[in-house]
Design a protein around this motif. Structure first.
Motif, PDB file in Angstrom:
ATOM      1  N   GLY A 135     -43.134-112.642  62.302  1.00 20.24           N
ATOM      2  CA  GLY A 135     -43.091-111.873  61.065  1.00 20.24           C
ATOM      3  C   GLY A 135     -44.224-112.186  60.120  1.00 20.24           C
ATOM      4  O   GLY A 135     -45.267-112.722  60.495  1.00 20.24           O
ATOM      5  N   ASP A 136     -44.005-111.859  58.830  1.00 17.51           N
ATOM      6  CA  ASP A 136     -45.074-111.979  57.838  1.00 17.51           C
ATOM      7  C   ASP A 136     -44.930-113.175  56.907  1.00 17.51           C
ATOM      8  O   ASP A 136     -45.604-113.243  55.877  1.00 17.51           O
ATOM      9  CB  ASP A 136     -45.196-110.698  57.013  1.00 17.51           C
ATOM     10  CG  ASP A 136     -43.893-110.302  56.330  1.00 17.51           C
ATOM     11  OD1 ASP A 136     -42.885-111.050  56.461  1.00 17.51           O
ATOM     12  OD2 ASP A 136     -43.860-109.239  55.677  1.00 17.51           O
ATOM     13  N   SER A 137     -44.045-114.113  57.230  1.00 17.58           N
ATOM     14  CA  SER A 137     -44.078-115.396  56.532  1.00 17.58           C
ATOM     15  C   SER A 137     -45.316-116.157  57.015  1.00 17.58           C
ATOM     16  O   SER A 137     -45.963-115.752  57.986  1.00 17.58           O
ATOM     17  CB  SER A 137     -42.797-116.188  56.800  1.00 17.58           C
ATOM     18  OG  SER A 137     -42.524-116.252  58.187  1.00 17.58           O
ATOM     19  N   CYS A 138     -45.640-117.269  56.359  1.00 23.41           N
ATOM     20  CA  CYS A 138     -46.912-117.938  56.650  1.00 23.41           C
ATOM     21  C   CYS A 138     -46.741-119.441  56.797  1.00 23.41           C
ATOM     22  O   CYS A 138     -45.879-120.049  56.147  1.00 23.41           O
ATOM     23  CB  CYS A 138     -47.929-117.691  55.534  1.00 23.41           C
ATOM     24  SG  CYS A 138     -48.353-115.964  55.277  1.00 23.41           S
ATOM     25  N   VAL A 139     -47.606-120.031  57.625  1.00 25.26           N
ATOM     26  CA  VAL A 139     -47.710-121.476  57.753  1.00 25.26           C
ATOM     27  C   VAL A 139     -49.163-121.866  57.541  1.00 25.26           C
ATOM     28  O   VAL A 139     -50.058-121.339  58.206  1.00 25.26           O
ATOM     29  CB  VAL A 139     -47.245-121.977  59.135  1.00 25.26           C
ATOM     30  CG1 VAL A 139     -47.393-123.497  59.223  1.00 25.26           C
ATOM     31  CG2 VAL A 139     -45.809-121.559  59.408  1.00 25.26           C
ATOM     32  N   PHE A 140     -49.386-122.777  56.593  1.00 27.81           N
ATOM     33  CA  PHE A 140     -50.731-123.273  56.300  1.00 27.81           C
ATOM     34  C   PHE A 140     -50.807-124.763  56.633  1.00 27.81           C
ATOM     35  O   PHE A 140     -49.865-125.518  56.377  1.00 27.81           O
ATOM     36  CB  PHE A 140     -51.089-123.081  54.829  1.00 27.81           C
ATOM     37  CG  PHE A 140     -51.212-121.649  54.402  1.00 27.81           C
ATOM     38  CD1 PHE A 140     -52.429-120.972  54.508  1.00 27.81           C
ATOM     39  CD2 PHE A 140     -50.115-120.961  53.892  1.00 27.81           C
ATOM     40  CE1 PHE A 140     -52.534-119.653  54.111  1.00 27.81           C
ATOM     41  CE2 PHE A 140     -50.216-119.638  53.496  1.00 27.81           C
ATOM     42  CZ  PHE A 140     -51.437-118.980  53.603  1.00 27.81           C
ATOM     43  N   LYS A 141     -51.939-125.164  57.187  1.00 26.85           N
ATOM     44  CA  LYS A 141     -52.219-126.574  57.440  1.00 26.85           C
ATOM     45  C   LYS A 141     -53.321-127.023  56.494  1.00 26.85           C
ATOM     46  O   LYS A 141     -54.391-126.415  56.445  1.00 26.85           O
ATOM     47  CB  LYS A 141     -52.654-126.797  58.888  1.00 26.85           C
ATOM     48  CG  LYS A 141     -53.015-128.239  59.210  1.00 26.85           C
ATOM     49  CD  LYS A 141     -53.530-128.376  60.641  1.00 26.85           C
ATOM     50  CE  LYS A 141     -53.956-129.800  60.937  1.00 26.85           C
ATOM     51  NZ  LYS A 141     -54.494-129.947  62.326  1.00 26.85           N
ATOM     52  N   ILE A 142     -53.034-128.061  55.729  1.00 33.95           N
ATOM     53  CA  ILE A 142     -54.002-128.588  54.772  1.00 33.95           C
ATOM     54  C   ILE A 142     -54.521-129.931  55.279  1.00 33.95           C
ATOM     55  O   ILE A 142     -53.741-130.767  55.745  1.00 33.95           O
ATOM     56  CB  ILE A 142     -53.369-128.758  53.380  1.00 33.95           C
ATOM     57  CG1 ILE A 142     -52.935-127.391  52.829  1.00 33.95           C
ATOM     58  CG2 ILE A 142     -54.324-129.448  52.414  1.00 33.95           C
ATOM     59  CD1 ILE A 142     -52.190-127.466  51.516  1.00 33.95           C
ATOM     60  N   ASP A 143     -55.821-130.130  55.195  1.00 33.27           N
ATOM     61  CA  ASP A 143     -56.448-131.405  55.526  1.00 33.27           C
ATOM     62  C   ASP A 143     -56.962-132.006  54.222  1.00 33.27           C
ATOM     63  O   ASP A 143     -57.979-131.566  53.691  1.00 33.27           O
ATOM     64  CB  ASP A 143     -57.599-131.202  56.510  1.00 33.27           C
ATOM     65  CG  ASP A 143     -58.190-132.507  57.015  1.00 33.27           C
ATOM     66  OD1 ASP A 143     -58.287-133.460  56.210  1.00 33.27           O
ATOM     67  OD2 ASP A 143     -58.572-132.576  58.199  1.00 33.27           O
ATOM     68  N   LEU A 144     -56.243-132.990  53.696  1.00 42.67           N
ATOM     69  CA  LEU A 144     -56.620-133.573  52.414  1.00 42.67           C
ATOM     70  C   LEU A 144     -57.908-134.381  52.520  1.00 42.67           C
ATOM     71  O   LEU A 144     -58.632-134.531  51.528  1.00 42.67           O
ATOM     72  CB  LEU A 144     -55.491-134.475  51.902  1.00 42.67           C
ATOM     73  CG  LEU A 144     -54.173-133.788  51.540  1.00 42.67           C
ATOM     74  CD1 LEU A 144     -53.174-134.800  50.987  1.00 42.67           C
ATOM     75  CD2 LEU A 144     -54.392-132.660  50.533  1.00 42.67           C
ATOM     76  N   GLY A 145     -58.207-134.903  53.707  1.00 47.02           N
ATOM     77  CA  GLY A 145     -59.432-135.684  53.882  1.00 47.02           C
ATOM     78  C   GLY A 145     -60.676-134.819  53.774  1.00 47.02           C
ATOM     79  O   GLY A 145     -61.638-135.177  53.080  1.00 47.02           O
TER      80      GLY A 145
END
Length: 266
Positions: A135-145
């Motif tokens: 569907g149109d929900s989302c998953v984001f991956k953040i790299d703080l480094g």
């Protein structure tokens, strides 16, 4: 273990996760609709998910997350070795995908629910993420480094109730700088304030400046403070490196069950 609210609702555990649900704005003279968003946090199984269903079936999101939670619990009880260093990860992914596909095939075709689910699997070399998404929900991956962000989910129209297979299943590498953000499609409205830039820039700015348990509230209360939300909105963020040893945590729909450590609900 499922948290959902028909109005503003927040939950968080310092250094581990934060979540926020926000209602859509109701036009003058209209009766407020029930919130069709829901999120799931099962810390013992390291399971996180969001779901979004339409106005005509607002309970469908919570119902489907409840089914996901029960299926993961059954899977753990029936095949605990798959969660350890035993069989290969592909076996685990394929078995879970089959179970999720079966769940999707059992859902009423009028519900049209989007969902994004992340399981964190601890192996000898460290944690690894397994995402199941439709569907149109989302998953984001953040790299703080590196101060980077990437959408790892594929936006599509393969909603639960219309499709009988999970549209995207993938492993996601995790290191010490990794953070995850799961959200419903209502988050896109934050881009309406052009002063803040793109959605990815807003998310990166927020999650590099705020503690993980406070970031979802800051995202909506600060970046969305001048916006009338036309759609329900859910944000769920967590640090996958902080989940070990949280097996005694229990979360319920509106009450706090005595547990260690303390979880804030507001």
């Amino acid at each position: 273990m499922i948290l959902k609210s028909s109005g503003r609702f927040s939950a968080g555990l310092p250094e581990v996760f934060g979540a926020r649900i926000e209602n859509a704005r109701t036009p003058p003279g209209r009766r407020p609709s029930e919130n069709g968003d829901a999120f799931l946090v099962n810390l013992p199984r390291k399971l996180f998910a969001v779901a979004d269903s339409p106005d005509w079936a607002p309970q469908a999101s919570r119902d489907f997350l409840d089914k996901i939670n029960q299926e993961v619990e059954r899977f753990y009880e029936q095949a605990p070795r798959l969660w350890s260093e035993g069989p290969d990860l592909e076996s685990m992914k394929n078995l879970l995908t089959e179970r999720f596909n079966r769940l999707m095939g059992q859902v009423d075709d009028r519900t049209s629910t989007a969902f994004s689910c992340l399981l964190v699997i601890y192996r000898r070399k460290g944690p690894l993420g397994l995402m199941l998404h439709s569907g149109d929900s989302c998953v984001f991956k953040i790299d703080l480094g590196r101060r980077t962000i990437a959408q790892v989910s594929w936006t599509n129209m393969h909603f639960v109730g219309r499709a009988n297979q999970v549209s995207q299943v993938k492993f996601i590498k995790i290191d010490q700088h990794t953070r995850f953000v799961l959200c419903s499609d209502g988050l896109q409205v934050l881009c309406r304030n052009q002063d803040y830039g793109s959605l990815t820039k807003i998310l990166l700015d927020c999650f590099t400046s705020q503690e993980i348990d406070r970031a979802p509230d800051h995202l909506i209360d600060y970046y969305g403070r001048d916006i009338d939300f036309p759609d329900d909105l859910t944000v769920l963020a967590f640090d996958p490196n902080r989940l070990a040893g949280l097996g005694e945590i229990i979360l319920t729909g509106g009450d706090t069950v005595p547990c260690r450590p303390e979880i804030s609900l507001s």
